[in-house]
Scaffold this active site. Structure first.
Site, PDB file in Angstrom:
ATOM      1  N   LEU A 114     -13.835   0.746  -9.650  1.00  0.00           N
ATOM      2  CA  LEU A 114     -12.948   0.310  -8.575  1.00  0.00           C
ATOM      3  C   LEU A 114     -11.812   1.318  -8.479  1.00  0.00           C
ATOM      4  CD1 LEU A 114     -12.527  -3.541  -9.259  1.00  0.00           C
ATOM      5  CD2 LEU A 114     -13.998  -2.459  -7.546  1.00  0.00           C
ATOM      6  N   ASP A 115     -11.320   1.559  -7.257  1.00  0.00           N
ATOM      7  CA  ASP A 115     -10.142   2.404  -7.093  1.00  0.00           C
ATOM      8  C   ASP A 115      -8.979   1.836  -7.900  1.00  0.00           C
ATOM      9  OD1 ASP A 115     -11.529   3.988  -5.339  1.00  0.00           O
ATOM     10  OD2 ASP A 115     -10.563   3.196  -3.526  1.00  0.00           O
ATOM     11  N   ARG A 116      -8.066   2.712  -8.275  1.00  0.00           N
ATOM     12  CA  ARG A 116      -6.855   2.261  -8.974  1.00  0.00           C
ATOM     13  C   ARG A 116      -6.160   1.153  -8.188  1.00  0.00           C
ATOM     14  NH1 ARG A 116      -2.473   4.957 -12.118  1.00  0.00           N
ATOM     15  NH2 ARG A 116      -3.444   6.994 -11.820  1.00  0.00           N
ATOM     16  N   GLU A 117      -6.103   1.299  -6.863  1.00  0.00           N
ATOM     17  CA  GLU A 117      -5.345   0.367  -6.031  1.00  0.00           C
ATOM     18  C   GLU A 117      -6.039  -0.971  -5.825  1.00  0.00           C
ATOM     19  OE1 GLU A 117      -6.275   3.401  -5.215  1.00  0.00           O
ATOM     20  OE2 GLU A 117      -4.476   4.629  -4.996  1.00  0.00           O
ATOM     21  N   THR A 118      -7.327  -1.065  -6.183  1.00  0.00           N
ATOM     22  CA  THR A 118      -8.125  -2.269  -5.945  1.00  0.00           C
ATOM     23  C   THR A 118      -8.197  -3.122  -7.198  1.00  0.00           C
ATOM     24  OG1 THR A 118      -9.472  -1.033  -4.352  1.00  0.00           O
ATOM     25  CG2 THR A 118     -10.382  -3.106  -5.177  1.00  0.00           C
TER      26      THR A 118
END
Length: 272
Positions: A115-119
């Protein structure tokens, strides 16, 4: 002789800091009783014992969803990397979970997807190379169920739809849709409106393909960037995070049965 001196004699070469940790952690017993101070006098006939360390606590940034002999499923918070980058090697979901598993004698873990860091949301890690390969084969075959919830800017008119296109990376390595049918990696997402509010919409998003940055790029191209996603044109950031959450993950378990894990999206998604 003091207890500290006896411990140094029993465990030569042990740093003083480690001895203090043993004492503070209630691991040292004298004649069966826990002793916390190293300056306590002990006699030659006193029995000094070092107990086992307490079980490793689960790393606080993560939430344990499921664990068995084949895999571990966790809930990752926004702001935490899945795996290391050149600038951040220590504080990642992989490192935190791996340290916890090894502290319990569980060996290595293996990254299956990211998962993206932001997700925020659900991640599965394998506990053997064979399980990793089997799960990744499912991802390549597009058979896992991967469902996200996002709050996007603007009011999405239709009740549901499908986003299609090709994804490319620009010079800054940001993922975007290729222009005018240009060549790139195929990206397909199905969406359904869950809730509409003034100036925003909560969407359920089902990944058909699973490209890096797919949802963020497609929603921005649709004219509805994810709330908080300034990299893709969002003008609002009320929760100080990208409002994207991996809420459901389903796949065939190595045992042969189908499993589904769920993580509710943050309540703030409906208020942001």
């Amino acid at each position: 002789m003091t207890l500290g001196e006896r411990l140094r004699a029993i465990y030569p070469g042990t740093p003083g800091r480690r001895l203090k940790q043993w004492l503070a952690g209630a691991r040292v017993r004298v004649n069966g009783a826990v002793v916390f101070r190293g300056d306590v006098t002990v006699g030659p006939d006193d029995r000094v014992e070092l107990g086992s360390p307490p079980p490793a606590g689960f790393p606080a940034p993560l939430r344990l969803v499921h664990e068995d002999d084949h895999l571990v499923v966790v809930d990752k918070p926004a702001g935490l990397l899945t795996i290391a980058t050149e600038t951040e090697r220590e504080r990642t979901a992989y490192r935190l979970l791996g340290d916890w598993v090894r502290a319990r004698g569980g060996g290595r873990i293996f990254v299956v997807h990211r998962l993206d860091r932001e997700t925020s949301g659900l991640l599965v890690f394998a506990r053997s190379l064979a399980v990793k390969q089997a799960l990744q084969a499912q991802f390549r075959g597009r058979t896992p169920e991967r469902v996200y919830v996002a709050r996007v800017e603007g009011v999405v008119r239709g009740p549901e739809g499908t986003l299609t296109g090709s994804l490319v990376e620009d010079r800054a390595l940001r993922v975007r849709l290729a222009r005018d049918g240009g060549r790139g990696k195929e990206a397909i997402t199905r969406y359904r409106v869950l809730e509409r509010a003034r100036g925003a919409t909560v969407l359920e998003l089902v990944l058909v393909t699973g490209r890096r940055g797919q949802l963020r790029a497609q929603l921005a191209a649709l004219g509805h960037p994810i709330v908080g996603d300034r990299a893709y044109g969002s003008r609002r950031d009320p929760l100080r995070r990208v409002c994207l959450h991996a809420t459901r993950l389903g796949f065939v378990h190595p045992s042969g049965r189908r499993v589904v894990f769920e993580s509710p999206p943050p309540a703030g998604f409906r208020r942001a």
